[in-house]
Design an enzyme around this catalytic site. Sequence first.
Site, PDB file in Angstrom:
ATOM      1  N   ASP A   1      13.631  -2.449  -5.491  1.00 45.13           N
ATOM      2  CA  ASP A   1      14.119  -3.394  -4.478  1.00 45.13           C
ATOM      3  C   ASP A   1      14.782  -4.553  -5.235  1.00 45.13           C
ATOM      4  OD1 ASP A   1      13.128  -2.053  -2.096  1.00 45.13           O
ATOM      5  OD2 ASP A   1      11.160  -2.466  -2.911  1.00 45.13           O
TER       6      ASP A   1
ATOM      7  N   HIS B   1       4.113   2.467  -8.166  1.00 47.45           N
ATOM      8  CA  HIS B   1       3.160   1.343  -8.174  1.00 47.45           C
ATOM      9  C   HIS B   1       2.236   1.443  -9.386  1.00 47.45           C
ATOM     10  CE1 HIS B   1       4.018   1.580  -3.724  1.00 47.45           C
ATOM     11  NE2 HIS B   1       4.188   0.290  -3.944  1.00 47.45           N
TER      12      HIS B   1
ATOM     13  N   ARG C   1       8.683   5.447   1.378  1.00 43.15           N
ATOM     14  CA  ARG C   1       9.382   6.069   2.515  1.00 43.15           C
ATOM     15  C   ARG C   1       9.752   7.525   2.262  1.00 43.15           C
ATOM     16  NH1 ARG C   1      13.731   1.369   2.879  1.00 43.15           N
ATOM     17  NH2 ARG C   1      12.546  -0.214   3.982  1.00 43.15           N
TER      18      ARG C   1
ATOM     19  N   SER D   1       9.584   5.978  -3.660  1.00 45.44           N
ATOM     20  CA  SER D   1       9.447   5.006  -2.569  1.00 45.44           C
ATOM     21  C   SER D   1       8.407   5.528  -1.597  1.00 45.44           C
ATOM     22  CB  SER D   1      10.798   4.856  -1.852  1.00 45.44           C
ATOM     23  OG  SER D   1      10.603   4.263  -0.588  1.00 45.44           O
TER      24      SER D   1
ATOM     25  N   HIS E   1       2.076   4.891  -4.983  1.00 47.68           N
ATOM     26  CA  HIS E   1       2.538   6.115  -5.642  1.00 47.68           C
ATOM     27  C   HIS E   1       2.708   5.817  -7.128  1.00 47.68           C
ATOM     28  CE1 HIS E   1       6.366   4.078  -5.458  1.00 47.68           C
ATOM     29  NE2 HIS E   1       6.312   4.051  -4.137  1.00 47.68           N
TER      30      HIS E   1
ATOM     31  N   GLN F   1      15.282  -7.840  -3.437  1.00 47.44           N
ATOM     32  CA  GLN F   1      14.003  -8.548  -3.262  1.00 47.44           C
ATOM     33  C   GLN F   1      13.617  -9.272  -4.557  1.00 47.44           C
ATOM     34  OE1 GLN F   1      10.359  -7.095  -1.119  1.00 47.44           O
ATOM     35  NE2 GLN F   1       9.697  -6.519  -3.164  1.00 47.44           N
TER      36      GLN F   1
ATOM     37  N   GLY G   1       0.818  -1.212   0.000  1.00 46.84           N
ATOM     38  CA  GLY G   1       0.000   0.000   0.000  1.00 46.84           C
ATOM     39  C   GLY G   1       0.847   1.255   0.000  1.00 46.84           C
TER      40      GLY G   1
ATOM     41  N   GLY H   1       8.863  -4.315  -8.692  1.00 43.13           N
ATOM     42  CA  GLY H   1       9.697  -3.171  -9.065  1.00 43.13           C
ATOM     43  C   GLY H   1      11.176  -3.500  -8.909  1.00 43.13           C
TER      44      GLY H   1
HETATM   45  O1  PAF Z   1       7.888  -4.765  -1.933  1.00 43.02           O
HETATM   46  C1  PAF Z   1       6.924  -4.822  -1.141  1.00 43.02           C
HETATM   47  O2  PAF Z   1       6.098  -3.923  -1.075  1.00 43.02           O
HETATM   48  C2  PAF Z   1       6.809  -6.021  -0.208  1.00 43.02           C
HETATM   49  O3  PAF Z   1       8.049  -6.478   0.205  1.00 43.02           O
HETATM   50  C3  PAF Z   1       5.976  -7.165  -0.805  1.00 43.02           C
HETATM   51  C4  PAF Z   1       6.635  -7.763  -2.031  1.00 43.02           C
HETATM   52  C5  PAF Z   1       4.593  -6.668  -1.148  1.00 43.02           C
HETATM   53  C6  PAF Z   1       5.822  -8.292   0.229  1.00 43.02           C
HETATM   54  O4  PAF Z   1       5.201  -7.835   1.380  1.00 43.02           O
END
Ligand code: PAF
Length: 288
Positions: free
Chosen positions: A150, A34, A187, A185, A31, A153, A28, A147
């Site tokens: 990250d 997303h 943040r 981000s 921005h 990730q 959530g 994205g």
């Molecule tokens: O990148 C994120 O927003 C989170 O790490 C994700 C992939 C939704 C998992 O909670």
Amino acid sequence: MITAVTTAAVASWRRKTVGKVVFVPTMGALHSGHAALIQRARRLAGKDGGVAVSIFVNPTQFGPSEDLSRYPRPIRADAALCRSEGVDLLFRPDVREMYASDVSVAVSEKSLSLRFEGAERPGHFDGVCTVVALLFQMIRPEIAVFGEKDWQQLAVIRRMVRDLKFPIRIAGHPIVREEDGLALSSRNRFLPAGARAMAPRIFQALTAAAMEAEAGTKHASLERQLRRDLGRIPGATLNYASIVEETTLEPLGRITSQTKARALVAVKLGGVRLLDNLAIPLGNSLAP
Ligand code: PAF
């Protein structure tokens, strides 16, 4: 757009969707970054397919000293963005829907997760892998969009999908930046004005490293230069800055024409940790 809060509602939507399901997992506070992921998902799904977005602030990926309760939850604005981007399913489960009260199984990636964010935030990627695996099980997408901001990730998720043989294609989407270069981000909203003014220097340092690489500078010097440039940003604390192989995130060994390198950085500015990364073209450094 259908908003679902239960696994059963998601399953019912999934059964009715004829074409490809493309999924964008989020926490959530959406921005334009997303929005770009959702637009990509829309294009991949085509007109017969379905775009699913999840919003779940996942407690298991926050450390004990990280403030889970401070994470922004602008539910109305998020739903409005999803609606205007043509999302078909918005999945907003609560914690009880995702985790049994005595949950005892987790997914753990044991290589790529150990460095960088994993070293700074122990257990973080176990939480990410576990929740993404759960969401994949519930939504059963053909494609999931993540994205590139990250980057670690994304690499960890790709590894999980490979090793656990999820029949899902992972599409990485390029970083969306402010005009001055700052990577978008959730943040960024916490940056005090002075820190916000300094934040574009992170991308400037990355771009300088990429340009030096183009000019043939060897990666060890590039890394030194990158750390020096980031360390000179007023008020910044450098968490890490490394140039690594883009898939394994291992330090670069012998460079060949096949080597694909990425600079990964994390900097703390004004109390906010900012992550960024950039491809580093090393082809010209091969010349003797
Ligand atoms: O990148 C994120 O927003 C989170 O790490 C994700 C992939 C939704 C998992 O909670």
